[in-house]
Motif scaffolding. Structure first.
Motif, short mmCIF file in Angstrom:
data_model
loop_
_atom_site.label_atom_id
_atom_site.label_comp_id
_atom_site.label_asym_id
_atom_site.label_seq_id
_atom_site.Cartn_x
_atom_site.Cartn_y
_atom_site.Cartn_z
N VAL A 167 0.69 -1.87 0.20
CA VAL A 167 0.07 -0.43 -0.52
C VAL A 167 0.70 1.09 -0.20
N TYR A 168 1.72 1.03 0.18
CA TYR A 168 2.82 1.77 0.08
C TYR A 168 3.32 2.30 -0.98
N GLU A 169 3.42 1.72 -1.89
CA GLU A 169 4.20 1.49 -2.93
C GLU A 169 2.75 2.12 -3.46
N TYR A 170 1.90 1.83 -3.78
CA TYR A 170 0.81 2.83 -3.92
C TYR A 170 0.29 4.10 -3.68
N GLY A 171 1.00 4.81 -2.79
CA GLY A 171 1.47 6.44 -2.41
C GLY A 171 0.64 6.59 -0.92
N HIS A 172 0.03 4.87 -0.54
CA HIS A 172 -0.38 5.62 0.86
C HIS A 172 0.39 5.76 1.76
N ARG A 173 -0.20 6.74 3.01
CA ARG A 173 0.92 7.16 3.97
C ARG A 173 -0.09 7.08 5.35
N LYS A 174 -1.37 7.31 5.11
CA LYS A 174 -2.07 7.14 5.69
C LYS A 174 -2.64 6.19 6.52
N ILE A 175 -1.83 4.71 6.83
CA ILE A 175 -2.49 3.61 7.16
C ILE A 175 -3.17 3.52 8.87
N ALA A 176 -4.38 2.89 8.49
CA ALA A 176 -4.29 2.51 9.83
C ALA A 176 -4.84 1.06 9.70
N PHE A 177 -4.45 0.45 10.52
CA PHE A 177 -4.53 -1.06 11.25
C PHE A 177 -5.78 -1.23 12.35
N ILE A 178 -6.17 -2.46 11.80
CA ILE A 178 -7.15 -3.15 12.96
C ILE A 178 -6.58 -4.34 13.05
N HIS A 179 -6.55 -4.52 14.72
CA HIS A 179 -6.00 -5.70 14.66
C HIS A 179 -6.56 -6.28 15.74
N GLY A 180 -6.14 -7.86 16.03
CA GLY A 180 -7.93 -8.87 16.38
C GLY A 180 -7.60 -8.77 17.62
N GLU A 181 -7.94 -9.91 18.45
CA GLU A 181 -7.18 -9.48 19.91
C GLU A 181 -6.42 -9.98 20.54
N ASP A 182 -5.67 -9.91 21.74
CA ASP A 182 -3.82 -10.10 21.48
C ASP A 182 -4.12 -11.38 22.43
N THR A 183 -3.18 -11.67 20.59
CA THR A 183 -2.49 -13.52 20.91
C THR A 183 -1.29 -12.89 20.34
N SER A 184 -0.53 -14.22 20.36
CA SER A 184 1.66 -14.01 19.97
C SER A 184 0.86 -13.87 18.39
N VAL A 185 -0.17 -14.48 17.55
CA VAL A 185 0.02 -14.36 16.40
C VAL A 185 -0.78 -12.68 16.08
N THR A 186 -1.30 -11.55 16.64
CA THR A 186 -1.72 -10.62 16.81
C THR A 186 -0.42 -9.43 17.06
N GLN A 187 0.66 -10.38 18.51
CA GLN A 187 1.65 -10.02 18.63
C GLN A 187 2.92 -9.17 17.57
#
Lengths: 335, 335
Positions: free
Chosen positions: B173-193
């Motif tokens: 997405v950076y290469e596509y020009g995005h700079r304002k990137i939001a991240f919705i993440h899952g509950e706290d697990t080692s994967v999420t971490q």
DNA sequence: TTAAATTACGAAAACGATTAAGAACAAATC
DNA sequence: GATTTGTTCTTAATCGTTTTCGTAATTTAA
């Protein structure tokens, strides 16, 4: 691994006594029984299900025959929920769940053989080709079975109410003023046959004449096929005002096609789903759909199966229909 | 039910001979062996897995520990696929699958106890709370285990590549020009971490400064929570141009919210999923996402588990990362 | 007081397979 | 010819339970 014999040695009684005490036989005095239980607990005794099964001919194991046709049989929320509540109910009665398939190791075996090999006390059958000879062989065997959404003559079956559901859905959109109702249906199964029959019957009763091109085949739980069917419907000269989908998940394929055509739900076209999956209630507009009570279906299947196992003589096979529920969202426009 | 003894009587040999013949022991002359096999076939002999297990201490049964948290653990396409390929691979080697849970009948038992009770030769663990003491007890026992997407020290684990995936997605997405990137993440697990760490690291490397309010917690496979998170993101003064979702399925909740706000994907806002489920490839615009190779993960898990069972002495526990793949759709706009 | 019934437990045989140890016989070796 | 070796099969024990039947001790009935 601590065995009954270990306990018997420690307690100074015979292994027969230990077995009886742990199984709550009243042949053993409450005093000794209590003592034996205490020692067993202290020693960390666990019964050996294998030895017990060998002796008693009861494995306390239920087979589950699910075919993952589209590699997503279990991803199917409906079946997944059924399986889950089946499992919960089975475990409540001390039964474990084993998957049944037809090839184990290098040897191909029939489902029945697999069940016998594993000493399954009973089997639940769902989401399979009910005309597969191997399935039929299993159902006709002496192993207790219960089928989901398909009736084999006089054997126990738990079904979702595929007749009422479609009737109510059609009546609902009719009441909202829709006359041009299209129906995208799943592949040919007894469920589909029921739904189709109910659709035609209801339309007839309502005096609706549904042109043939309003009936489109698709595949359950396959959004792509519903997308294609939707595309065809949208390109008709006389476009339907409302489309019934095989299931909520498939609808998403249709939805995508509808939006791609610049149409809005429900203003430009109304839609109705089937299943009442979680997702459908999150979408905006909320999908009008039919909620099948998967939880009850699974629970009832387990309960019936276990009954038939525990009282083989007196159990009477039953065909049980589990009612569902109309979920009214905003995906159908009042005309 | 025809047993080895029945065959031995019919053949006029001892039951030991029959057992050996059927198990391909070379102690038996090819002539007698062939004869015995023939008779066994004719009589419809099936080995009794229970008796065999009792004697050999090998049940040829693998436990599956999956927790159906949201009542949809198995409806989760990712886990469902893993389970399926695990099952297929296990069956290829003659193993059956049994679900493990912690309450059987009226007695509550730990997972380990359940495994012992059923004599499971090994267990695969996925989608559970890896900090549950009962899970830890199981992993630290002498029963071979393999975990999915979580590493217990020096025990076999199969993982999806949660670091590369997020890096590649962000870079994309950076290469596509995005700079304002939001991240919705899952509950706290080692994967999420891992995913979060990878997200921050990649952003840092790219010189992006991500404001705190761009990071929103949600729950995996729960579209509603992602819908809420999306709503919050959309109402920010400085709205992100691109949102990363915890998984494709959850994205649908976000999608619904985006459309409700009259925004178009990708023109008004870009989105990225995770998982590469079927559905996401049907939607228009096609979702840009990360495809986890669930099939390979399940297969590898079974393969490793079986290896560790069959050669307990020489097997070396491994942590294996299965690569995934960037799926480029049309949900990210070039700025 | 004696016979019958009840209680509380034990001995031993299963369940259906596997397997260690041994036996019978033939072939090979010295 | 005696000994060893190898092949092919049998005997019998075993896995951990459950369960039938038997028996000793105690209680109840007559």
């Amino acid at each position: 691994m601590v065995t009954i014999k270990d306990i018997s040695l420690r307690c100074g009684v015979s292994s027969a006594t230990v077995s009886k005490a742990l199984n709550g036989s009243k042949e053993i005095s409450e005093e000794t029984a209590e003592y034996i239980r205490k020692v067993a607990r202290e020693m960390g005794y666990l019964p050996n299900a294998t030895a017990r099964a060998l002796k008693t001919k009861r494995s306390n194991n239920l087979g589950v025959l699910f075919i993952d046709k589209t590699q997503s049989g279990l991803a199917h929320e409906y079946f997944s929920k059924i399986l889950n509540s089946f499992k919960v109910e089975a475990e409540r009665s001390g039964f474990d769940i084993t998957f049944i398939s037809c090839n184990l190791g290098q040897t191909r075996m029939t489902y029945l053989e697999h069940c016998r090999y594993r000493n399954c006390d009973g089997v639940v059958i769902a989401s399979v080709d009910f005309y597969d000879p191997s399935v039929i062989e299993l159902v006709q065997s002496d192993i207790p079975t219960v089928t989901i959404d398909h009736v084999f003559d006089n054997r126990t079956a738990i079904m979702s109410d595929n007749v009422s559901s479609v009737r109510e859905l059609v009546q609902h959109v009719y009441e909202y003023g829709h006359r041009k109702i299209a129906f995208i249906h799943g592949e040919d199964t007894s469920v589909t046959q029921k739904r189709l029959a109910s659709f035609f019957k209801t339309c007839e009763e309502l005096g609706l004449d549904i042109p043939e091109e309003y009936i489109k085949p698709a595949i359950y739980h396959d959004p792509e096929s519903s997308r294609i069917a939707t595309k065809e419907l949208l390109s008709l000269k006389e476009r339907p005002t409302c489309i019934l989908y095989p299931d909520d998940y498939s609808f998403l394929g249709g939805m995508s096609e509808i939006e791609k055509n610049g149409l809005q739900i429900p203003n430009d076209i109304s839609v109705v789903g089937y299943d009442g999956i979680n997702l459908a209630q999150v979408l905006r507009p909320r999908l009008t759909t039919w909620k099948q009570d998967a939880e009850a279906i699974g629970r009832e299947a387990a309960s019936q199966l276990i009954k038939s196992i525990e009282m083989p003589k007196t159990y009477i096979p039953q065909q049980i229909t589990i009612p569902g529920q109309l979920l009214i969202g905003n995906s159908v426009k009042k005309l």
